[in-house]
Design an enzyme around this catalytic site. Structure first.
Site, PDB file in Angstrom:
ATOM      1  N   GLU A 451       0.853  -1.348   0.048  1.00 43.67           N
ATOM      2  CA  GLU A 451      -0.013   0.059   0.009  1.00 43.67           C
ATOM      3  C   GLU A 451       0.716   1.157  -0.017  1.00 43.67           C
ATOM      4  O   GLU A 451       0.800   2.029  -0.774  1.00 43.67           O
ATOM      5  CB  GLU A 451      -1.092  -0.085   1.094  1.00 43.67           C
ATOM      6  CG  GLU A 451      -1.784  -1.231   1.164  1.00 43.67           C
ATOM      7  CD  GLU A 451      -2.946  -1.403   0.104  1.00 43.67           C
ATOM      8  OE1 GLU A 451      -3.071  -0.227  -0.661  1.00 43.67           O
ATOM      9  OE2 GLU A 451      -3.626  -2.126  -0.239  1.00 43.67           O
ATOM     10  N   HIS A 455       1.751   1.258  -4.221  1.00 45.26           N
ATOM     11  CA  HIS A 455       0.709   2.031  -4.895  1.00 45.26           C
ATOM     12  C   HIS A 455       1.246   3.547  -4.632  1.00 45.26           C
ATOM     13  O   HIS A 455       0.994   4.261  -5.378  1.00 45.26           O
ATOM     14  CB  HIS A 455      -0.590   1.982  -4.192  1.00 45.26           C
ATOM     15  CG  HIS A 455      -1.286   0.490  -4.732  1.00 45.26           C
ATOM     16  ND1 HIS A 455      -1.411   0.199  -6.013  1.00 45.26           N
ATOM     17  CD2 HIS A 455      -2.005  -0.082  -3.823  1.00 45.26           C
ATOM     18  CE1 HIS A 455      -1.797  -0.870  -5.818  1.00 45.26           C
ATOM     19  NE2 HIS A 455      -2.419  -1.320  -4.601  1.00 45.26           N
TER      20      HIS A 455
END
EC number: 3.4.14.4
Length: 737
Positions: A451, A455
Site C-alpha cells: 500500500e 501504490h
C-alpha cells in the site's frame, strides 16, 4: 445440482468482524459521527446491486421481504414443512448470505455467478408459501417471476461479469461492446469528464445510428435546480459520428439518503477538515460531480490521524469490464494504535526505501508526500467485499501532487486471512507449520509495503492543458531503450483511461512486486519486530505465499474467453510466471496425486535462491513495469503484461490442466458478518451477530429498520426503469407491445 464453481458450499467459512473494544473507546460524539457515516455507507452500498446484474436488485428485494417477515429460524420450519431437507434449507441460507455479502449474485472476488444449491421448484414452494407471500401475494409472485429464472440460470454469457458476449454487467447496457466502451471513454476524455460515477446506455435509432446516454450518479436529475460546474455539460453532443447525451440522476433516491446522513455526520465532525470534506462529498453526490469528490478527498488527505477514519464514493474500478467506472463503497473504522505505530515508522523510512526501488530517480515523484498510514478496526464496510488494505484516493492528479492515505484493516486481516493447517493446499508438508505460523505476520509486512511503497511510488510523465511537461524532455532517459522519453499522458488522460482493461491488475502486480522486493530489506523487517531467523522465515513465507497464490489464481481464469476475472489474482499469477522464468530451480510447480487419489500439485520455493535468483528477476520486471507505466506506453505495457498473464498448457507447468486441479481443491472465500449501529435516544449502540449464514442475514434484516419496505420499492423501481436495456430484441418488442 450446479457445478461447484457456481455454488457457495454449506460449510463455507463465516466470521464476525470484531470491533467492540475500538468502538467502546470512542467518545459519545465520535460514536455519533461513526454512526451517521455508517448509515451513509450502507445506503450507498445498495447502489452496488444496480451496478452488478439486472436481476440483483430483485433478488435482494425478494430476500429482504422474506426475512423481514420471518427470521431464518421461523422460515426454516416452513421450509421443512414444504419438503426441503436441512441441507437444502442451509444451502438457501448460504445463498442469501452470499447475496448480502457480495451485494449481488456474483462473487466480488472473481466476478463469477453463484446460484442456489437446491432445486428451483423447492425454493419456489418456500417463497410462494411464505408469510411474505401471504401478506403481499402479487408483489412476491411478481418478484419471483422477474428473477427466479435468472437466479438459477447458468447459460454461458451469464456465468461471469463481462462486456458484450463475454458476460453480463450493468455498468453498460446489454448491447454495448468493448468498441462502444472505448468510444465512450474517448468522448469522456474529450469533455474532461470522469467515468468513475457513470454508466453507459446505448440505443440505436431508426436510421441505425448509435445513441449513447452517459448517466452520472447524483441526487439531482438533468433539470438543474442549482447551478454548478456540471450544468453546462448536461447536454447533447455529436462525437465521431455518434450521438451522446450526458444526463444525471442515477441512484438518486439512494444518494439522497447518503447525503442526509452525511449532513447529520457534519454536526459531529472533529475538525474543519472533516466538515469541509463532508460538504464536498455532499456536493459531489448531489450534483454528480467528481471534481467535488476530488476536493473532498483533498480535505480527507489533510485530515491526519483521525480517531474515526472513513471514505465514501465511487472508488474502485475492478468490476467495470473496461476498467474505468467505480463501484460504490464506504467504510468507517477506528484506529488500532499498536499496529499503526509500526506503520508510522515505515512511513518515516519511506523516502529512503523509495531510493532502493529499481528505476531512476526521474521516474519517482518529485517529492514524497508523507501520507497517513494507520491500522484500522472496521466498523462498517459497505460495497461488494472487504479488502485487507487500501491506498486511496485513486485520482492520479491528487496522488501525484497532494498525496494519499494508506490503511490496513486489522480486524479484517485477523478473520478473513486466517489459515488452518488442515485446509492448506499445494504446499509441501514440511512448509505447512512454518506457513501457518508466519502467514499473518508476513501478510502485515506485505500489505504495508504494497500500500505505502507499491501504490505510493512512481511518477506519471504528463503534459498539462497548457502544454507544460512535468519532466525534462531533454535529460530524462528511458533506461529500457537508452533514448529520450517518447510517450506520456496528455491532458485529460489518466492511468485508468489509457490502460483500461489491464490498469487495475497491472497496478496490483506492480504493488505486490514492490512488497516482495522490499521485504528483503532488514530495516523493514526490524520495523515490524523481526530479526535474525524470524526475519528470514517472514521473507520465505511471504514469497512462498505469493507463489502459492499464483497457482490458486487459476480459479479466476476463464479458458473459454481467455480472460481473467480478478485483478489481484491475475497479478499474482504474473509474478509466479516471472519467478518461474528466473529458472535455476527457484520455483517449481509439480502435478502430483493426492492421498485421496485425486489430482494434486505442489509448489516449491528454494529459500536459498530468493536473493541470488529471485531478487534480480523481480528487479528487472519491476523496472519494466514502472517505465511503461510512467511513459503511458500502452502497447508496450500490454505486450509485457498480457504475455506473462497468458495461461497455456505449455510444459513443464501445463497451467491449463493445473487449473482443473485448482478448481477441484479450491476453498470458498469466507463470508464476513458486520455489526450494526443503532441510535437510541442520544446514544449509539453496537449490535453484533453470530458468525453464521443466519447471523449475516439477521444483520441485514436489522440494517434498515425504519425504511426497509421503502428501500425495496426504490430498488425495484430503479431496476425496472432500466430493465429494457438488458432484454433480448424479442423480449423488448413484446414488452413494448
Amino acid at each position: 445440482m450446479a457445478d461447484t464453481q457456481y455454488i457457495l458450499p454449506n460449510d463455507i467459512g463465516v466470521s464476525s468482524l470484531d470491533c467492540r473494544e475500538a468502538f467502546h473507546l470512542l467518545s459519545p460524539t465520535e460514536r455519533l459521527y461513526a454512526h451517521h457515516l455508517s448509515r451513509a455507507a450502507w445506503y450507498g452500498g445498495l447502489a452496488v446491486l444496480l451496478q452488478t446484474s439486472p436481476e440483483a436488485p430483485y433478488i435482494y428485494t425478494l430476500l429482504s421481504r422474506l426475512f423481514r417477515t420471518q427470521d431464518p429460524d421461523q422460515l426454516r420450519q416452513h421450509a421443512l414443512a414444504e419438503g426441503l431437507t436441512e441441507e437444502e434449507y442451509q444451502a438457501f441460507l448460504v445463498y442469501a448470505a452470499g447475496v448480502y455479502s457480495n451485494m449481488g449474485n456474483y462473487k466480488s472476488f472473481g466476478d463469477t455467478k453463484f446460484v442456489p444449491n437446491l432445486p428451483k421448484e423447492k425454493l419456489e414452494r418456500v417463497i410462494l408459501g411464505s408469510k411474505a407471500a401471504q401478506q403481499h401475494p402479487k408483489e412476491v409472485r411478481d418478484l419471483w417471476q422477474t428473477c427466479g429464472e435468472l437466479m438459477f440460470s447458468l447459460e454461458p454469457r451469464l456465468r461471469h461479469l463481462g462486456l458484450g458476449k463475454e458476460g453480463i454487467t450493468t455498468y453498460f447496457s446489454g448491447d454495448c461492446t468493448m468498441e462502444d466502451a472505448k468510444l465512450a471513454q474517448d468522448f469522456l476524455d474529450s469533455q474532461n469528464l470522469s467515468a468513475y460515477n457513470t454508466r453507459l446506455f446505448k440505443d440505436v435509432d431508426q436510421e441505425g445510428k448509435a445513441r449513447y446516454e452517459v448517466r452520472l450518479a447524483s441526487v439531482l436529475s438533468t433539470d438543474p435546480a442549482l447551478d454548478s460546474e456540471l450544468t453546462s455539460k448536461l447536454k447533447s453532443y455529436e462525437f465521431q459520428g455518434s450521438h451522446f447525451q450526458v444526463t444525471r440522476g442515477d441512484y438518486a433516491p439512494l444518494l439522497q439518503k447518503v447525503v442526509d446522513h452525511l449532513e447529520k455526520a457534519k454536526a459531529y465532525a472533529a475538525n474543519s477538515h472533516q466538515e469541509q470534506m463532508l460538504a464536498q462529498y455532499i456536493e459531489s453526490f448531489t450534483q454528480g460531480s467528481i471534481e467535488a469528490h476530488k476536493r473532498g478527498s483533498r480535505f480527507w488527505i489533510q485530515d491526519k490521524g483521525p480517531i474515526v477514519e472513513s471514505y465514501i464514493g465511487f472508488i474502485e474500478s475492478y468490476r467495470d469490464p473496461f476498467g474505468s467506472r467505480g463501484e460504490f463503497e464506504g467504510f468507517v473504522a477506528m484506529v488500532n494504535k499498536a499496529m499503526s505505530a509500526k506503520f508510522e515508522r515505515l512511513v518515516e523510512s519511506a523516502e529512503q526505501l523509495l531510493k532502493e526501488l529499481p528505476w531512476p530517480p526521474a521516474f519517482e515523484k518529485d517529492k514524497f508526500l508523507t501520507p497517513d498510514f494507520t491500522s484500522l478496526d472496521v466498523l462498517t464496510f459497505a460495497g461488494s467485499g472487504i479488502p485487507a488494505g487500501i491506498n486511496i484516493p485513486n485520482y492520479d492528479d491528487l496522488r501525484q501532487t497532494e498525496g494519499f492515505k494508506n490503511v490496513s484493516l486489522g480486524n479484517v486481516l485477523a478473520v478473513a486471512y486466517a489459515t488452518q493447517r488442515e485446509k492448506l493446499t499445494f504446499l509441501e508438508e514440511e512448509d505447512k507449520d512454518l506457513y501457518t505460523r508466519w502467514k499473518g505476520p508476513s501478510f502485515d509486512v506485505q500489505v504495508g509495503l504494497h500500500e505505502l511503497l507499491g501504490h505510493g511510488s512512481g511518477k506519471l510523465f504528463a503534459q498539462d492543458e497548457k502544454g507544460v511537461f512535468n519532466f525534462d524532455q531533454e535529460t530524462v532517459i528511458n533506461p529500457e531503450t537508452g533514448e529520450q522519453i517518447q510517450s506520456w499522458y496528455r491532458s485529460g488522460e489518466t492511468w485508468d483511461s489509457k490502460f483500461s482493461t489491464i490498469a487495475s491488475s497491472y497496478e496490483e502486480c506492480r504493488a505486490e512486486s514492490v512488497g516482495l522486493y522490499l521485504c528483503l530489506n532488514p530495516q523493514v523487517l526490524e520495523i515490524f519486530g523481526f530479526k535474525g531467523a524470524d526475519a528470514e522465515d517472514v521473507i520465505y513465507v511471504n514469497w512462498l505465499n505469493m507463489v502459492r497464490a499464483g497457482l490458486l489464481a487459476l480459479e479466476f481464469y476463464t479458458p473459454e474467453a481467455s480472460n481473467w476475472r480478478q485483478a489481484h489474482m491475475q497479478a499474482r499469477f504474473v509474478i509466479l510466471r516471472v519467478l518461474l522464468e528466473a529458472g535455476e530451480g527457484l520455483v517449481t510447480v509439480t502435478p502430483t496425486t493426492g492421498s485421496d487419489g485425486r489430482p494434486d500439485a505442489r509448489v516449491r520455493l528454494d529459500r536459498s535462491k530468493i536473493r541470488s535468483v529471485g531478487r534480480p528477476a523481480l528487479e528487472r520486471f519491476l523496472r519494466r513495469l514502472q517505465v511503461l507505466k510512467s511513459t503511458g506506453d500502452v502497447a508496450g505495457g500490454r505486450a509485457l503484461y498480457e504475455g506473462y498473464a497468458a495461461v497455456t498448457d505449455a510444459p513443464p507447468e501445463c497451467f491449463l490442466s493445473l487449473r482443473d486441479t485448482v478448481l477441484l481443491r479450491k476453498e470458498s472465500r469466507k463470508l464476513i458478518v458486520q455489526p450494526n449501529t443503532r441510535l437510541e435516544g442520544s446514544e449509539v449502540q453496537l449490535l453484533e451477530y453470530e458468525a453464521s449464514a443466519a447471523g449475516l442475514i439477521r444483520s441485514f434484516t436489522e440494517r434498515f429498520p425504519e425504511d426497509g419496505p421503502e428501500l425495496e420499492e426504490v430498488l425495484t423501481r430503479l431496476a425496472t426503469a432500466d430493465a429494457r436495456f438488458w432484454k433480448s430484441p424479442s423480449e423488448a418488442q413484446s414488452g413494448q407491445a
